[in-house]
Design a protein around this motif. Structure first.
Motif, short mmCIF file in Angstrom:
data_model
loop_
_atom_site.label_atom_id
_atom_site.label_comp_id
_atom_site.label_asym_id
_atom_site.label_seq_id
_atom_site.Cartn_x
_atom_site.Cartn_y
_atom_site.Cartn_z
N THR A 156 17.73 -25.77 -10.83
CA THR A 156 18.26 -25.06 -9.82
C THR A 156 18.54 -25.55 -8.51
N PRO A 157 19.52 -25.22 -7.44
CA PRO A 157 19.54 -25.90 -6.11
C PRO A 157 18.30 -25.94 -5.59
N ALA A 158 17.35 -24.92 -5.56
CA ALA A 158 16.17 -24.63 -4.77
C ALA A 158 15.13 -25.74 -5.41
N MET A 159 15.16 -26.03 -6.64
CA MET A 159 14.32 -27.04 -7.24
C MET A 159 14.67 -28.46 -6.88
N PHE A 160 15.84 -28.61 -7.00
CA PHE A 160 16.37 -29.92 -6.36
C PHE A 160 16.39 -30.32 -4.92
N GLU A 161 16.41 -29.19 -4.22
CA GLU A 161 16.37 -29.26 -2.95
C GLU A 161 14.94 -29.75 -2.37
N GLY A 162 13.71 -29.34 -3.40
CA GLY A 162 12.65 -29.86 -3.09
C GLY A 162 12.31 -31.40 -3.53
N LEU A 163 13.18 -31.78 -4.54
CA LEU A 163 12.95 -33.36 -4.57
C LEU A 163 13.62 -34.02 -3.35
N ALA A 164 14.71 -33.55 -3.15
CA ALA A 164 15.34 -34.46 -2.12
C ALA A 164 14.57 -34.20 -0.86
N ALA A 165 13.72 -33.25 -0.55
CA ALA A 165 13.04 -33.33 0.84
C ALA A 165 11.81 -34.07 0.51
N GLY A 166 11.47 -34.33 -0.67
CA GLY A 166 10.33 -34.96 -1.12
C GLY A 166 8.87 -33.95 -1.30
N ARG A 167 9.08 -32.65 -1.63
CA ARG A 167 8.48 -31.78 -1.67
C ARG A 167 7.80 -31.73 -3.10
N GLU A 168 8.67 -32.07 -4.02
CA GLU A 168 8.51 -32.04 -5.58
C GLU A 168 8.76 -33.48 -5.90
N ASN A 169 8.00 -33.58 -7.01
CA ASN A 169 7.99 -34.87 -7.81
C ASN A 169 8.89 -34.50 -9.09
N GLY A 170 10.08 -35.40 -9.46
CA GLY A 170 10.93 -35.23 -10.45
C GLY A 170 10.08 -35.27 -11.87
N LEU A 171 9.49 -36.11 -11.93
CA LEU A 171 8.95 -36.39 -13.41
C LEU A 171 7.76 -35.23 -13.71
N ALA A 172 7.16 -34.77 -12.59
CA ALA A 172 6.36 -33.38 -12.78
C ALA A 172 7.09 -32.44 -13.08
N ALA A 173 8.15 -32.21 -12.38
CA ALA A 173 9.10 -30.99 -12.48
C ALA A 173 9.65 -30.90 -13.98
N LEU A 174 9.94 -32.14 -14.70
CA LEU A 174 10.55 -32.33 -16.03
C LEU A 174 9.36 -32.01 -16.90
N LEU A 175 8.12 -32.30 -16.56
CA LEU A 175 6.97 -32.04 -17.78
C LEU A 175 6.74 -30.48 -17.69
N ARG A 176 6.92 -29.95 -16.43
CA ARG A 176 6.62 -28.49 -16.29
C ARG A 176 7.62 -27.68 -17.05
N GLY A 177 8.89 -28.23 -16.96
CA GLY A 177 10.19 -27.46 -17.74
C GLY A 177 10.93 -26.81 -16.68
N ASP A 178 10.75 -27.20 -15.19
CA ASP A 178 11.39 -26.88 -14.35
C ASP A 178 13.00 -27.40 -14.06
N MET A 179 12.96 -28.60 -14.72
CA MET A 179 14.11 -29.31 -14.84
C MET A 179 14.51 -29.76 -16.32
N THR A 180 15.75 -29.83 -16.81
CA THR A 180 16.05 -30.37 -17.96
C THR A 180 16.72 -31.87 -18.03
N LEU A 181 16.53 -32.39 -19.20
CA LEU A 181 17.00 -33.84 -19.08
C LEU A 181 17.77 -33.93 -20.45
N THR A 182 19.09 -34.34 -20.41
CA THR A 182 19.52 -35.00 -21.76
C THR A 182 19.94 -36.48 -21.58
#
Length: 122
Positions: free
Chosen positions: A66-92
């Motif tokens: 979601t834009p909000a999720m990625f906004e957190g990554l871009a601002a340093g508030r979120e960790n991308g690998l943790a978000a993938l493991l939680r299922g908040d982001m998808t990866l193919t």
């Protein structure tokens, strides 16, 4: 004023070369889903040389968020690998490229760098 995501990608494109990605090559597309609309960012990496566009084309790896999720990554508030493991982001595609790309995202706003431990001192 541009959002953190737009600033992140514009700065990445302006940077042109990042030594942290000197051993990396590939394409990463970030799909930001909001309702029926999807905004795309395409990052091309060629041994550290980086180019960013807003194209919707095939890529070695595709992240969905979601834009909000990625906004957190871009601002340093979120960790991308943790978000993938939680299922908040998808990866193919090529997960190695995503792990390498994680290096260039900002850290937490108040981080002071890695802690160093010496024998007997904590």
């Amino acid at each position: 004023m541009a959002d953190a995501t737009t600033r992140f990608f514009k700065e990445l494109d302006r940077r042109g070369y990042d030594p942290l990605l000197a051993k990396s090559s590939g394409t990463l597309r970030i799909d930001l889903h909001e309702g029926p609309q999807t905004r795309h960012w395409l990052v091309r990496i060629d041994r550290g040389e980086i180019r960013v566009s807003q194209e919707d084309m095939e890529a070695d790896a595709v992240i969905g968020a979601t834009p909000a999720m990625f906004e957190g990554l871009a601002a340093g508030r979120e960790n991308g690998l943790a978000a993938l493991l939680r299922g908040d982001m998808t990866l193919t595609g090529d997960a190695r490229l995503v792990v390498q790309m994680e290096r260039i995202f900002p850290g937490p706003p108040h981080a002071q760098g890695p802690r160093r431990y010496r024998k007997g001192v904590r």
